[in-house]
Design a protein around this motif. Structure first.
Motif, PDB file in Angstrom:
ATOM      1  N   SER A 218       0.811  -1.220   0.000  1.00 34.44           N
ATOM      2  CA  SER A 218       0.000   0.000   0.000  1.00 34.44           C
ATOM      3  C   SER A 218       0.842   1.266   0.000  1.00 34.44           C
ATOM      4  O   SER A 218       0.365   2.318  -0.406  1.00 34.44           O
ATOM      5  CB  SER A 218      -0.947   0.003   1.196  1.00 34.44           C
ATOM      6  OG  SER A 218      -0.207   0.042   2.381  1.00 34.44           O
ATOM      7  N   THR A 219       2.090   1.205   0.453  1.00 33.67           N
ATOM      8  CA  THR A 219       2.917   2.406   0.382  1.00 33.67           C
ATOM      9  C   THR A 219       3.910   2.329  -0.778  1.00 33.67           C
ATOM     10  O   THR A 219       4.688   3.250  -0.978  1.00 33.67           O
ATOM     11  CB  THR A 219       3.726   2.623   1.680  1.00 33.67           C
ATOM     12  OG1 THR A 219       4.520   1.459   1.901  1.00 33.67           O
ATOM     13  CG2 THR A 219       2.835   2.876   2.854  1.00 33.67           C
ATOM     14  N   ALA A 220       3.895   1.214  -1.510  1.00 32.89           N
ATOM     15  CA  ALA A 220       4.827   1.068  -2.623  1.00 32.89           C
ATOM     16  C   ALA A 220       4.342   1.909  -3.802  1.00 32.89           C
ATOM     17  O   ALA A 220       3.232   2.428  -3.808  1.00 32.89           O
ATOM     18  CB  ALA A 220       4.938  -0.399  -3.015  1.00 32.89           C
ATOM     19  N   ALA A 221       5.218   2.029  -4.817  1.00 36.40           N
ATOM     20  CA  ALA A 221       4.869   2.824  -5.988  1.00 36.40           C
ATOM     21  C   ALA A 221       3.754   2.144  -6.775  1.00 36.40           C
ATOM     22  O   ALA A 221       3.543   0.935  -6.681  1.00 36.40           O
ATOM     23  CB  ALA A 221       6.098   3.004  -6.862  1.00 36.40           C
ATOM     24  N   ASP A 222       3.035   2.961  -7.591  1.00 34.58           N
ATOM     25  CA  ASP A 222       1.998   2.412  -8.452  1.00 34.58           C
ATOM     26  C   ASP A 222       2.625   1.711  -9.642  1.00 34.58           C
ATOM     27  O   ASP A 222       2.127   0.701 -10.124  1.00 34.58           O
ATOM     28  CB  ASP A 222       1.089   3.535  -8.949  1.00 34.58           C
ATOM     29  CG  ASP A 222       0.422   4.260  -7.796  1.00 34.58           C
ATOM     30  OD1 ASP A 222       0.954   5.312  -7.385  1.00 34.58           O
ATOM     31  OD2 ASP A 222      -0.599   3.761  -7.299  1.00 34.58           O
ATOM     32  N   VAL A 223       3.708   2.311 -10.119  1.00 28.21           N
ATOM     33  CA  VAL A 223       4.390   1.799 -11.306  1.00 28.21           C
ATOM     34  C   VAL A 223       5.867   1.702 -10.951  1.00 28.21           C
ATOM     35  O   VAL A 223       6.426   2.639 -10.404  1.00 28.21           O
ATOM     36  CB  VAL A 223       4.180   2.777 -12.487  1.00 28.21           C
ATOM     37  CG1 VAL A 223       4.992   2.352 -13.682  1.00 28.21           C
ATOM     38  CG2 VAL A 223       2.705   2.863 -12.838  1.00 28.21           C
ATOM     39  N   PHE A 224       6.476   0.552 -11.240  1.00 27.68           N
ATOM     40  CA  PHE A 224       7.846   0.374 -10.750  1.00 27.68           C
ATOM     41  C   PHE A 224       8.642  -0.550 -11.656  1.00 27.68           C
ATOM     42  O   PHE A 224       8.080  -1.394 -12.360  1.00 27.68           O
ATOM     43  CB  PHE A 224       7.828  -0.211  -9.330  1.00 27.68           C
ATOM     44  CG  PHE A 224       6.865  -1.345  -9.172  1.00 27.68           C
ATOM     45  CD1 PHE A 224       7.212  -2.628  -9.562  1.00 27.68           C
ATOM     46  CD2 PHE A 224       5.582  -1.127  -8.676  1.00 27.68           C
ATOM     47  CE1 PHE A 224       6.313  -3.661  -9.455  1.00 27.68           C
ATOM     48  CE2 PHE A 224       4.675  -2.170  -8.565  1.00 27.68           C
ATOM     49  CZ  PHE A 224       5.047  -3.436  -8.961  1.00 27.68           C
ATOM     50  N   GLY A 225       9.962  -0.366 -11.640  1.00 28.84           N
ATOM     51  CA  GLY A 225      10.842  -1.243 -12.403  1.00 28.84           C
ATOM     52  C   GLY A 225      11.218  -2.466 -11.586  1.00 28.84           C
ATOM     53  O   GLY A 225      11.517  -2.347 -10.403  1.00 28.84           O
TER      54      GLY A 225
ATOM     55  N   LEU B 185      13.834  -0.962   6.464  1.00 26.91           N
ATOM     56  CA  LEU B 185      12.452  -1.447   6.389  1.00 26.91           C
ATOM     57  C   LEU B 185      11.478  -0.321   6.717  1.00 26.91           C
ATOM     58  O   LEU B 185      10.443  -0.169   6.058  1.00 26.91           O
ATOM     59  CB  LEU B 185      12.261  -2.614   7.369  1.00 26.91           C
ATOM     60  CG  LEU B 185      10.859  -3.197   7.426  1.00 26.91           C
ATOM     61  CD1 LEU B 185      10.522  -3.874   6.113  1.00 26.91           C
ATOM     62  CD2 LEU B 185      10.731  -4.191   8.561  1.00 26.91           C
ATOM     63  N   ILE B 186      11.810   0.470   7.719  1.00 28.01           N
ATOM     64  CA  ILE B 186      10.892   1.531   8.129  1.00 28.01           C
ATOM     65  C   ILE B 186      10.848   2.653   7.087  1.00 28.01           C
ATOM     66  O   ILE B 186       9.786   3.159   6.750  1.00 28.01           O
ATOM     67  CB  ILE B 186      11.314   2.101   9.494  1.00 28.01           C
ATOM     68  CG1 ILE B 186      11.088   1.043  10.573  1.00 28.01           C
ATOM     69  CG2 ILE B 186      10.535   3.355   9.824  1.00 28.01           C
ATOM     70  CD1 ILE B 186      11.625   1.421  11.908  1.00 28.01           C
ATOM     71  N   MET B 187      11.994   3.000   6.547  1.00 26.43           N
ATOM     72  CA  MET B 187      12.036   4.153   5.650  1.00 26.43           C
ATOM     73  C   MET B 187      11.563   3.834   4.235  1.00 26.43           C
ATOM     74  O   MET B 187      11.099   4.699   3.519  1.00 26.43           O
ATOM     75  CB  MET B 187      13.455   4.725   5.598  1.00 26.43           C
ATOM     76  CG  MET B 187      13.810   5.471   6.836  1.00 26.43           C
ATOM     77  SD  MET B 187      12.508   6.618   7.275  1.00 26.43           S
ATOM     78  CE  MET B 187      12.940   7.005   8.940  1.00 26.43           C
ATOM     79  N   GLY B 188      11.705   2.592   3.825  1.00 28.65           N
ATOM     80  CA  GLY B 188      11.256   2.236   2.482  1.00 28.65           C
ATOM     81  C   GLY B 188      11.884   3.112   1.419  1.00 28.65           C
ATOM     82  O   GLY B 188      13.105   3.210   1.348  1.00 28.65           O
ATOM     83  N   ASP B 189      11.052   3.791   0.622  1.00 28.90           N
ATOM     84  CA  ASP B 189      11.603   4.579  -0.486  1.00 28.90           C
ATOM     85  C   ASP B 189      11.847   6.031  -0.110  1.00 28.90           C
ATOM     86  O   ASP B 189      12.196   6.817  -0.962  1.00 28.90           O
ATOM     87  CB  ASP B 189      10.658   4.504  -1.691  1.00 28.90           C
ATOM     88  CG  ASP B 189       9.310   5.121  -1.367  1.00 28.90           C
ATOM     89  OD1 ASP B 189       9.015   5.314  -0.183  1.00 28.90           O
ATOM     90  OD2 ASP B 189       8.554   5.408  -2.308  1.00 28.90           O
ATOM     91  N   ASN B 190      11.664   6.359   1.154  1.00 29.24           N
ATOM     92  CA  ASN B 190      11.817   7.754   1.544  1.00 29.24           C
ATOM     93  C   ASN B 190      13.281   8.076   1.825  1.00 29.24           C
ATOM     94  O   ASN B 190      13.736   8.095   2.949  1.00 29.24           O
ATOM     95  CB  ASN B 190      10.956   8.031   2.774  1.00 29.24           C
ATOM     96  CG  ASN B 190      10.892   9.501   3.092  1.00 29.24           C
ATOM     97  OD1 ASN B 190      11.581  10.300   2.465  1.00 29.24           O
ATOM     98  ND2 ASN B 190      10.071   9.864   4.046  1.00 29.24           N
TER      99      ASN B 190
END
Lengths: 431, 498, 284
Positions: free
Chosen positions: A106-113, C220-225
């Protein structure tokens, strides 16, 4: 000018769509997708967006591609002035993308490589949305990369590149012209020049070439979705090939070194490395280290009992996937399709040196002028697609590589090789 | 020995007596530990029985306000003048009911199955829409949360009935009932331990205990890559994961891997602990020897390595140990010929020895630090009386310094042993578990149980199996620590200095 | 006799000096290697010799100037902030717990001690995913606050050493103060804490180091941020396949920058550390 063309196109396609299906119902809108489908730049009719508006999407791409990805997303937004779209491009390595998607979609990107070997896992967890423009994608991309993302007849991701593999990189001042075709001459040239040949033989990604070349290749998974299938092979041939590799490594011990691949670019820079087996991720580093002496070619042949055999490698593709948890599934699909279209792939080949999966782009001049892309596409033809691999594939294969180069191993000991092959395969297959 | 005899010994003899006694008593203490566990359960059950009995008695003997408190929290307190305390009790009840209705009940009701609604993919024209079903992982996690909250509220509930009944008693005896301000003041004195412990315990409960219960429960499910939330459900499987760990029949690779890794983990922990301990002690003794100058310089040289984050120093070590790394280059330059020793990925023995040696580099500075401190703390009167008895420097060392060091730092050895069983960093960053082998399931020759566990979760999403391993490791570590802790001086003579 | 005894001592001491010098070199040389190569101007990730041929500050400058992809200064600041906040909370909770366990007497105190001691032994990897979702439920995912909480939440479990230290403070002090009418609260703040400098420093030091070294939970907590990454993940990222060739020298430079403040702090407070660890450790 571009906008005018886009506008005209949009009008034309709207007309076509209305002609195709008056009242849109689920049955006929499948045809809608294909008929209104894509121009060369991947634009589709705005009605495809459905109800979606005020769209916010997040896109993940690896660091090196982020700038280009931003431009491409801006171009995408410009195609649909009537929709309010904001796209947030965030840097995220392709391997991490899969892990994070599994941790929290749910927090991941919508579109991703993502790389090809993660597709299976993501499909199992049902976080990957199936491709909406499957027919277009199949028509425009090389067969190998489409197959590698197809599970039970369903295509799950948009092919982005066909370059996630490795090839021969060499210093032209060390390897004489023509010598790059044979493993034996490459090693000989390196030895003469007092330089190293580097590959990561203990890593399953590379080590699988030792069995693939002899004819023992993987062929997807069994129906249980977990057991690795292997193609029919002649055991003697595989063993002879393994012995040939092992013998070369022992004959040229000192020249041949099994090291992590980043040592290749370092070796070129410090003048200790003559050639190596490396992938596209190090292409710029290698190219800048060698300058005019940079050479790239498909993997060489190896002499097995007098016959020169082309080395067969593992070859991966990269895809753009759509998150099943996306709040804007339609826009996400349209964007993913756009980003993997001909125009975007050409830009990627041009600016990043990434090998295209689109068949038209693969024949363009940009690609033909790049030694790296030419080499990688040539190797792609002698490869096994990296898809549908059992999770325990890499370790046993890496172990096989380690055993072939180990000092204590006797290359002429066929019985040992037979046992090693048997153990390796059974360890990949049994859990 | 009688107390009077003991008192007459000189400090030196007293020490020798204590020292031998420590080891004589060891087996007895181990037995006592297991007896204590048995007693714990007996006490637990009798305690529960007594609690229930008291609960009923209070209800029967209580007046109507007490009886109503059994349904409405804090009613008794409010009716007897403790308005604020009563309201706090009541607020707890209201908050709990709200929590259960809006959140807790939804998850708890699915706790038995861990979800039944599968994720659906619905065709929407050419597009597909995913309708997510139950998320087993969240159901499990939030159920655990709900259970923990319920337990806490239950204790508050019992406290509420007790408090109501106690007020009734106080009133009937005509004693003073504390107002809110007075009770608050008591939290700074008589009940100061509650003030001190509540915040840390709350944090620990949420971020350590709750996740831990979650993990323990995972061990009894089939949470793995074939059963991955949010797309697919997982469910209870009983002891299957444990069964696959102890199954060592031929071909059952998980069991074999578990057995082999357990052996190596024990060997590793023993070597890692004792090499560090003995060598560190020797270096500390050398640094602290009388007549050695520049003590702080020597100590600093070693201690500086502690300050560099381990993932940096170990990654660097990994780089230096490669066939083209700094160590091989150094050897080449020293010997004049090309040396390319494969430290980390040739034979298992070589890699394991390398890991233990590098671990010395990591661990010895810590031993030096604590041993230096201990050496400085040896009571001077020990040496004094030894000198009076005519002991020379060598004798002083073997009879006082060494036994004292062993005695004081000995119990810490077990702590270190346990620490090494869980020593993730050194193995993971240095070898990544390699050299690889075809004989193990997802593990290499230098993998210890925790690194295997890490690989199983991070790379294979094999959560159920990993949790089972985690539990087994935990049981071993916890037992070892409890025995030594309760055996060591500190638990017995906490008040020795008072 | 005396003469030969003296001679023996001189020989013994010389031998010890030699051994210490050799060992000292062995211990310090990886760090020297790290520092030297962080200034290396030539080559990429590795070079086939020990001592760099050219030196420059370029790797350090790159760390702070080329912040487009990897924003090292930002991560450095993040880590510093998190470490500072975490250490205040950790120190407080360690001191509170150990004071309660050491000086106060209450029901089931022993049970609490035993449980507290073994809780920390659970392998943490599995619980990380649970922690992630708990933080998410609190609306804290991908924030620095979440990191502060994670790094200090379990701190109370590390009470053993400081409890050992508190145990050594004579109880007569408490009793005298109680006679004078002091509450336990006042005893804690006015009597015990002022006497506990070594153990406070020890606790501050150990809790300060944690955030600089964790790269698993934080990721893990920060993810893509990436804006909220800490240096540990940043450095880890620099050694990944995608970055290693270009960024390894910057990784070394970054490592030096991480090590320097901790080293300085450590050297300055070393004596307190020794005092704390031994006073607590002798008993604990």
């Amino acid at each position: 000018m571009k906008k005018v063309i886009a506008g005209v196109l949009a009008v034309m396609m709207t007309a076509a769509a209305f002609a195709g299906c008056g009242a849109s119902n689920t049955g006929s809108s499948a045809t809608e997708a294909q008929s209104s489908g894509t121009a060369s730049n991947g634009a589709v009719d705005a009605s495809m967006f459905g109800e979606e508006d005020n769209i916010k999407l997040k896109v993940w791409g690896p660091d090196k591609s982020v700038d280009l990805l931003k431009q491409q997303c801006d171009a995408f937004i410009a195609l649909y002035p009537e929709k309010k779209i904001t796209i947030d491009v965030v840097a995220q390595g392709e391997n991490d993308a899969g892990t994070q998607l599994l941790n929290d979609a749910s927090t991941a990107a919508d579109v991703f490589g993502i790389p090809s070997d993660q597709i299976n896992k993501l499909v199992n967890a049902k976080v990957l949305q199936e491709v909406a423009f499957a027919d277009d994608v199949k028509a425009n991309n090389s067969q190998g990369c489409v197959e590698a993302a197809t599970i039970d007849g369903t295509l799950y991701a948009y092919p982005e590149t066909a370059d996630n593999g490795y090839y021969l990189v060499y210093d032209k001042s060390v390897i004489k012209e023509g010598d790059e075709a044979k493993f034996e001459t490459i090693l000989e040239d390196c030895k003469t020049a007092g330089k190293k040949f580097i590959m990561s033989a203990g890593d399953g990604f590379y080590a699988c070439m030792f069995t693939f070349t002899g004819g023992c290749k993987t062929d997807g998974l069994e129906a249980d979705g977990a057991t690795q299938k292997f193609t029919d092979y002649k055991e003697d041939e595989v063993i002879a090939t393994m012995q040939a590799f092992s013998k070369l490594f022992h004959d040229y011990s000192g020249t041949f070194q099994s090291l992590e691949v980043s040592n290749i670019s370092s070796g070129f820079a410090s003048g200790t490395c003559g050639a190596g087996i490396d992938g596209t991720w190090d292409a710029t580093a290698n190219e800048s280290a060698l300058g005019d002496n940079y050479g790239a070619a498909k993997l060489p042949t190896i002499n097995v009992n007098g016959e020169d055999k082309q080395i067969i490698s593992m070859f991966g593709y990269k895809y753009i996937g759509v998150n099943a948890a996306s709040k804007f599934p339609r826009t996400a699909q349209i964007l993913a399709n756009y980003l993997t279209g001909e125009e975007c792939q050409t830009q990627r080949a041009d600016k990043l040196g990434w090998g295209p999966s689109n068949t038209k782009v693969a024949e363009s001049d940009t690609v033909k002028n790049s030694a790296t892309i030419t080499a990688i596409l040539a190797q792609a033809e002698n490869s096994v697609p990296q898809a549908d691999l059992a999770d325990q594939f890499w370790d046993p294969m890496g172990n096989l590589g380690n055993q072939l180069i180990a000092e204590k191993t006797d290359p002429s000991d066929a019985a040992y090789m037979k046992q090693l092959l048997k153990d390796t395969l059974s360890n990949i297959q049994d859990v | 020995m009688k107390y009077i005899d003991y008192k007459q010994l000189n400090p030196f003899q007293k020490f020798a007596y204590n020292f031998t006694n420590f080891f004589k008593k060891l087996p007895g203490r181990v037995a006592a530990f297991f007896k204590a566990i048995g007693r714990f359960f007996v006490r637990l059950f009798t305690g529960i029985g007594k609690g229930v009995a008291n609960y009923v008695t209070r209800f029967i003997k209580g007046d109507w306000t007490v009886k109503l408190s059994y349904v409405v929290f804090g009613f008794g307190n409010m009716m007897k003048g403790q308005i604020i305390k009563g309201l706090l009790f009541l607020a707890t009840e209201v908050a709990y009911i709200y929590f259960m209705i809006s959140f807790g009940f939804v998850y708890l009701s699915k706790f038995g199955t861990l979800g039944t609604v599968e994720t659906q993919q619905v065709k929407d024209g050419p597009f597909t829409k995913t309708v997510f079903g139950d998320n087993s992982m969240l159901i499990l996690l939030y159920s655990v949360l709900t259970i923990v909250v319920t337990l806490v509220v239950f204790f508050i509930y019992i406290a509420n009935t007790k408090s109501a009944y106690k007020l009734q008693q106080l009133k009937s005896e005509g004693k003073h009932i504390m107002n809110f301000k007075e009770e608050m003041k008591d939290f700074l004195d008589g009940k100061f331990h509650i003030t001190m412990l509540s915040l840390p315990v709350l944090l620990i409960a949420i971020f350590t205990i709750l996740p831990m219960i979650f993990m323990v429960l995972i061990a009894f499910t089939n949470y793995d890559k074939q059963h991955m939330p949010p797309g697919t459900l997982f469910t209870w499987v009983g002891l299957d994961n444990f069964a696959s760990l102890v199954d060592i029949t031929s071909g059952a690779k998980k069991g074999v891997t578990f057995l082999e890794l357990t052996k190596w983990t024990v060997v590793w922990a023993i070597f890692a602990t004792f090499t560090n301990y003995i060598l560190g002690m020797i270096v500390a003794l050398m640094i602290n020897k009388k007549g050695i100058k520049l003590k702080s310089l020597w100590r600093t040289l070693f201690v500086i390595t502690i300050a560099v984050p381990q993932f940096v120093s170990l990654l660097l070590m990994n780089q230096m140990l490669q066939t083209n790394g700094a160590i091989n280059i150094l050897l080449s330059e020293l010997t004049g010929q090309e040396v390319a020793i494969q430290f980390l990925n040739s034979t298992p023995l070589m890699a394991r020895v390398t890991v233990i040696i590098i671990n010395c580099w990591v661990g010895i500075p810590y031993t030096i630090l604590s041993a230096s401190g201990v050496l400085m703390n040896i009571p001077a009167d020990l040496y004094e009386s030894a000198r009076i008895d005519g002991a020379g420097p060598v004798k002083q060392f073997t009879k006082i310094t060494l036994p004292y060091m062993l005695f004081v730092t000995g119990p810490a050895l077990i702590t270190q042993f346990v620490g090494n069983i869980n020593n993730f960093n050194v193995i993971y960053l240095l070898t990544g578990g390699g050299p690889s082998t075809e004989n193990f399931y997802q593990a290499g020759y230098t993998d210890i149980l925790v690194t295997w566990l890490f690989k199983l979760t991070m790379n294979q999403q094999d959560y159920g199996l990993a949790a089972a391993i985690g539990i087994l490791v935990f049981i071993v570590c916890a037992t070892l620590s409890l025995i030594t802790f309760n055996m060591s001086k500190s638990a017995k003579d906490e008040e020795a200095f008072s | 006799m005396i003469k030969s005894y003296k001679a023996r001592r001189v020989i013994a001491n010389t031998l010890i000096y030699i051994i210490l010098a050799v060992l000292g070199i062995i211990w310090i040389s990886p760090l020297v290697y790290m520092v030297l190569h962080s200034f290396r101007a030539e080559g990429l990730a590795t070079v086939p010799y020990l001592i760099p041929r050219e030196y420059s500050f370029q790797n350090y400058i790159d760390l702070f100037v080329n912040t487009g992809t990897l924003n090292f200064p930002r991560w450095y600041l993040n880590t510093f902030i998190v470490a500072c906040c975490a250490r205040v909370i950790s120190t407080l909770s360690v001191l509170m717990v150990s004071y309660a366990f050491s000086r106060l007497r209450f029901k089931s105190r022993k049970k609490f001690i035993n449980v507290g001691m073994i809780l920390g032994m659970f392998p943490g990897f599995m619980t990380m995913i649970a922690i992630y979702y708990l933080l998410k439920a609190m609306g804290l995912s991908q924030t620095l606050v979440a990191l502060v909480i994670c790094y200090s939440a379990g701190a109370g479990l590390g009470f053993q050493i400081s409890k050992g230290f508190f145990d050594t403070i004579p109880r007569a002090l408490d009793e005298a103060a109680t006679v004078d009418g002091a509450t336990k609260n006042q005893i804690f703040w006015k009597i015990i804490l002022p006497m506990s400098k070594p153990i406070i420093v020890y606790t501050i030091l150990t809790s300060f180091i944690g955030p600089w070294t964790d790269f698993i939970l934080c990721k893990l907590i920060m993810g893509d941020n990436r804006d909220n990454y800490t240096v540990a993940i940043g450095l880890q990222l620099m050694t990944s396949l995608e970055f290693k060739s270009d960024y390894f020298k910057q990784f070394l430079a970054g490592s030096v920058l991480v090590a320097v403040p901790i080293t300085l702090l450590f050297l300055k407070l070393q004596n307190y550390y020794v005092e704390g660890v031994t006073a607590g450790g002798v008993k604990g």
